[in-house]
Design a protein around this motif. Structure first.
Motif, mmCIF file in Angstrom:
data_model
loop_
_atom_site.group_PDB
_atom_site.id
_atom_site.type_symbol
_atom_site.label_atom_id
_atom_site.label_comp_id
_atom_site.label_asym_id
_atom_site.label_seq_id
_atom_site.Cartn_x
_atom_site.Cartn_y
_atom_site.Cartn_z
ATOM 1 N N GLN B 39 -0.221 5.262 -4.237
ATOM 2 C CA GLN B 39 1.052 5.887 -3.873
ATOM 3 C C GLN B 39 2.061 4.885 -3.329
ATOM 4 O OE1 GLN B 39 1.164 8.497 -0.530
ATOM 5 N NE2 GLN B 39 -0.543 7.540 0.513
ATOM 6 N N TRP B 40 1.579 3.848 -2.629
ATOM 7 C CA TRP B 40 2.531 2.902 -2.025
ATOM 8 C C TRP B 40 3.190 2.024 -3.075
ATOM 9 C CZ3 TRP B 40 4.262 4.455 2.229
ATOM 10 C CH2 TRP B 40 3.451 5.182 3.098
ATOM 11 N N TYR B 41 2.462 1.795 -4.193
ATOM 12 C CA TYR B 41 3.093 1.065 -5.301
ATOM 13 C C TYR B 41 4.210 1.916 -5.891
ATOM 14 C CZ TYR B 41 -0.460 -2.538 -5.140
ATOM 15 O OH TYR B 41 -1.229 -3.567 -4.740
ATOM 16 N N ALA B 42 3.937 3.231 -5.979
ATOM 17 C CA ALA B 42 4.947 4.152 -6.497
ATOM 18 C C ALA B 42 6.139 4.197 -5.548
ATOM 19 C CB ALA B 42 4.342 5.540 -6.671
ATOM 20 N N ASN B 240 2.693 -4.049 1.987
ATOM 21 C CA ASN B 240 1.460 -4.602 1.421
ATOM 22 C C ASN B 240 1.474 -4.539 -0.098
ATOM 23 O OD1 ASN B 240 0.521 -5.054 3.948
ATOM 24 N ND2 ASN B 240 -0.849 -3.277 4.004
ATOM 25 N N ALA B 241 1.957 -3.431 -0.627
ATOM 26 C CA ALA B 241 1.994 -3.261 -2.083
ATOM 27 C C ALA B 241 2.926 -4.292 -2.708
ATOM 28 C CB ALA B 241 2.445 -1.848 -2.440
ATOM 29 N N ILE B 242 4.119 -4.485 -2.099
ATOM 30 C CA ILE B 242 5.064 -5.485 -2.623
ATOM 31 C C ILE B 242 4.431 -6.870 -2.551
ATOM 32 C CG2 ILE B 242 7.302 -6.587 -2.268
ATOM 33 C CD1 ILE B 242 8.211 -3.906 -0.996
ATOM 34 N N GLY B 243 3.852 -7.153 -1.378
ATOM 35 C CA GLY B 243 3.232 -8.470 -1.177
ATOM 36 C C GLY B 243 2.151 -8.735 -2.207
ATOM 37 N N THR B 244 1.307 -7.732 -2.437
ATOM 38 C CA THR B 244 0.211 -7.907 -3.391
ATOM 39 C C THR B 244 0.745 -8.166 -4.792
ATOM 40 O OG1 THR B 244 -1.078 -6.386 -2.056
ATOM 41 C CG2 THR B 244 -1.913 -6.859 -4.257
ATOM 42 N N THR B 245 1.792 -7.418 -5.163
ATOM 43 C CA THR B 245 2.367 -7.601 -6.501
ATOM 44 C C THR B 245 2.875 -9.023 -6.686
ATOM 45 O OG1 THR B 245 3.076 -5.317 -6.336
ATOM 46 C CG2 THR B 245 3.985 -6.609 -8.154
ATOM 47 N N VAL B 246 3.657 -9.474 -5.698
ATOM 48 C CA VAL B 246 4.217 -10.827 -5.793
ATOM 49 C C VAL B 246 3.092 -11.859 -5.846
ATOM 50 C CG1 VAL B 246 5.585 -12.572 -4.587
ATOM 51 C CG2 VAL B 246 6.380 -10.206 -4.666
ATOM 52 N N MET B 247 2.060 -11.615 -5.003
ATOM 53 C CA MET B 247 0.944 -12.553 -4.929
ATOM 54 C C MET B 247 0.236 -12.670 -6.280
ATOM 55 S SD MET B 247 -1.768 -12.530 -1.893
ATOM 56 C CE MET B 247 -2.753 -11.137 -2.411
ATOM 57 N N VAL B 248 -0.072 -11.523 -6.881
ATOM 58 C CA VAL B 248 -0.783 -11.526 -8.168
ATOM 59 C C VAL B 248 0.061 -12.222 -9.232
ATOM 60 C CG1 VAL B 248 -1.580 -10.045 -10.052
ATOM 61 C CG2 VAL B 248 -2.191 -9.506 -7.686
#
Lengths: 370, 271
Positions: B39-42, B240-248
């Motif tokens: 949901q947080w990615y959404a 966290n979701a934004i951070g994870t996306t950028v990280m990946v």
């Protein structure tokens, strides 16, 4: 094409790198369709001469002509010559056919694909690699890379093909095969080949003419026979084949030859080389005797007509199949090398034994040092 | 020794793993895990501010790395042809640009640009009344990022160039290709892995940069600036979701760059 049948002409060409003269005022002319070699140790200017013909270097002075046209100032990509590089310099991002067709693809207008493919196939046929067109360069053996490099150069039908130590990276047996193949190829295509090498055997076996170079100058240029039988000085005699040398003061000189007094007090007579300059009395001269013209006999068995004879002790014998090499020590002459063919009786000529050496005066050469 | 190494890696990567883990949390808090959810990615994808910041970041990253790759490659190609004394100074300055902390680059770029703007704006206003004055924004961001990234590209392409066989260029010239033809058909294909790797590293650098951007971005919001501003209001799983996306995304590009650089290091040995 030049009217006079000359493909490459240097007129007092020099090339300086900073203070160093890599090529120092050399002049020569190479006949069309001949196989020519530049021979010399590293740093003698032979590679620079080749690069001057290719157009990678421009002369500091003098003129370079190819097929009668002055090439000074003309860049490499507008010269009718192609080169086979020492380490082949094949393009690793192209396959074999891509490499071979490279030169044709630069033509304007560019040849049609069908014509291009046909020429590439012909070129690969010429070097006997028709089945490898789609291979990557790193999948090929050294000998195959060598042939691709040859095909890549010859497909352009250059006026002159330049070969920069092309066989140095191959093993001995393959090198011998490629030498023969190169010679055959040269006769087949009739293009002038210019080879640069430090391997005298390679130069002698393949060339019509050889230029011996030293310190940026051509010391002697001629056929292999001329260089071997009539060297102009000690440097050439030493570089082409093997010789025993004794230097000393010229004691007497006439039209046919000179007598040279060695440090040991002994005097040796020798004929002048056909192409060498006569020596003056009082200057330093060199006697050169090829190891194969010296005879080696058991004591008392030497023929009577030898001009020069000496008692020796045999130090060592090396058996080399079709011939044997003896190193012997002679009083007043020091150590020297004698080469006897297999047919000669060698009974009693064992290390430690006493023996007699001798040669005829007209087989020894009186030369200048330089 | 092995235990020691394990702790080092834990210390380095555990926080990243925790951030990635909590980005999948179904709960509202960034410190408690309440079941798996996307949901947080959404939420992040639906946040207009996040998307705008992301687009700004992508624009700056793309333009600045394109500029850096173009000029960095050109500089690396030119370096072997200049005087050795000049080359030494240039090389030294290139490494300085890489080693200087981002904060120094940020401050110095800020001061340099502010001074330039103060000098130019009155002239512009005088010459062309009504023209907008120069200010901080995309231009200054791209400028600062491409200058830094250019140093990266120079170093990478230069390494590849020095490993390249010089006789390939001569062979091409010998086979009737003029200098431009040789560059297009031989030099550039040989350099391509390094050029692409340089571009990807520049892109990653620009996308992740907060320090320099915070000085020169003016009123523009890039993704790192947005994230940093949001944290002050409390960390949510959305961050966290934004951070994870950028990280990946960054990791993926780094891996591609590494693979390209390694392949090119291996190839000449095999050839």
């Amino acid at each position: 094409m030049a009217e006079d049948g000359i493909d490459v002409r240097f007129d007092t060409v020099s090339k300086h790198f900073g203070d160093v003269a890599a090529v120092d005022g050399i002049s020569f002319a190479l006949r069309r369709g001949s196989f020519h070699s530049f021979l010399g140790p590293s740093g003698c200017g032979k590679t620079t001469s080749l690069r001057l013909i290719a157009g990678f270097e421009q002369p500091s002075a003098g003129t370079v002509e190819i097929a009668g046209a002055n090439m000074v100032g003309i860049p490499a990509y507008r010269r009718p010559v192609n080169m086979v590089f020492q380490h082949y310099a094949l393009f690793p991002h192209m396959d074999v056919a891509g490499n071979v067709g490279y030169g044709l693809r630069q033509r304007k207008p560019r040849p049609e694909k069908s014509a291009l493919d046909r020429r590439v196939a012909e070129a690969l046929e010429l070097v006997r690699l028709p089945h490898l067109a789609k291979r990557r360069i790193w999948e090929l053996s050294g000998g195959q890379q060598q042939r691709v490099a040859l095909a890549r150069a010859l497909i352009n039908r250059p006026t002159v093909l330049l070969l920069d130590e092309p066989l140095a990276a191959l093993d001995r047996k393959l090198r011998r095969e490629m030498q023969i193949e190169l010679q055959n190829l040269q006769r087949e295509v009739g293009i002038t080949f210019i080879l640069v090498t430090h391997d005298q055997e390679e130069a002698l076996s393949m060339s019509d003419t050889i230029g011996i170079m030293k310190d940026g100058k051509i010391v002697q240029m001629g056929t292999p026979e001329e260089l071997y039988d009539a060297p102009v000085n000690r440097y050439v005699a030493d570089f082409v084949g093997e010789s025993n040398f004794w230097s000393g003061e010229v004691a007497a000189s006439d039209a046919g030859g000179a007598a040279i007094r060695l440090g040991s007090g002994m005097t040796l007579r020798a004929a002048y080389s056909r192409l060498g300059a006569p020596l003056k009395v009082g200057e330093t001269g060199v006697i050169a005797v090829r190891p194969e013209v010296i005879g080696l006999y058991p004591p008392g068995a030497a023929p009577r007509d030898l001009d020069c004879q000496a008692n020796v002790q045999i130090l060592n014998r090396i058996y080399l199949g079709d011939h044997s090499e003896f190193s012997v020590r002679a009083e007043g002459l020091g150590d020297l090398l004698v080469r006897l063919p297999k047919a000669v009786e060698t009974a009693g000529l064992e290390p430690g034994a006493a023996a007699v050496i001798g040669w005829r005066g007209n087989q020894a050469l009186a030369l200048s040092e330089t | 020794m092995r235990i020691y190494a394990v702790f080092v890696y834990l210390f380095l990567y555990a926080p990243l793993a925790v951030i990635a883990l909590f980005s999948f949390s179904a709960g509202r808090s960034a410190s408690d895990f309440h079941g798996f959810s996307l949901q947080w990615y959404a939420t992040a994808a639906g946040n207009r501010l996040v998307i705008e910041a992301l687009l700004n970041s992508l624009l700056v990253a793309f333009v600045s790395s394109a500029i850096a790759t173009l000029f960095g490659t050109a500089a690396a190609l030119m370096l072997p042809r200049v005087k050795p004394a000049f080359r030494m100074v240039f090389d030294a300055l290139t490494y300085v640009a890489i080693m200087v902390p981002g904060i120094v680059i940020g401050i110095s770029t800020l001061i340099a640009l502010a001074t330039t703007f103060n000098f130019l704006n009155p002239l512009i206003a005088g010459d062309a009344p009504g023209a907008p004055p120069l200010g901080f924004g995309f231009g200054s961001l791209i400028c600062a990022h491409s200058l830094f990234a250019m140093a990266l590209v120079i170093v990478i392409v230069k390494a590849r160039l020095s490993g390249m066989d010089r006789s390939l260029v001569e062979a091409s010239m010998d086979l009737y290709a003029d200098p431009w033809g040789t560059f297009r058909q031989v030099t550039l294909p040989q350099l391509m892995p390094a050029v692409i790797a340089g571009f990807l590293l520049s892109f990653t650098f620009s996308l992740d940069d907060y320090v320099i951007a915070s000085f020169v971005a003016g009123s523009r919001v890039t993704l790192p600036i947005y994230v940093f501003a949001s944290i002050r209001r409390g960390v949510t799983p959305e961050i966290n979701a934004i951070g994870t996306t950028v990280m990946v995304f960054s990791l993926a590009m780094l891996v591609v760059a590494q693979v390209l650089l390694r392949r090119q290091a291996r190839k000449p040995a095999a050839a």
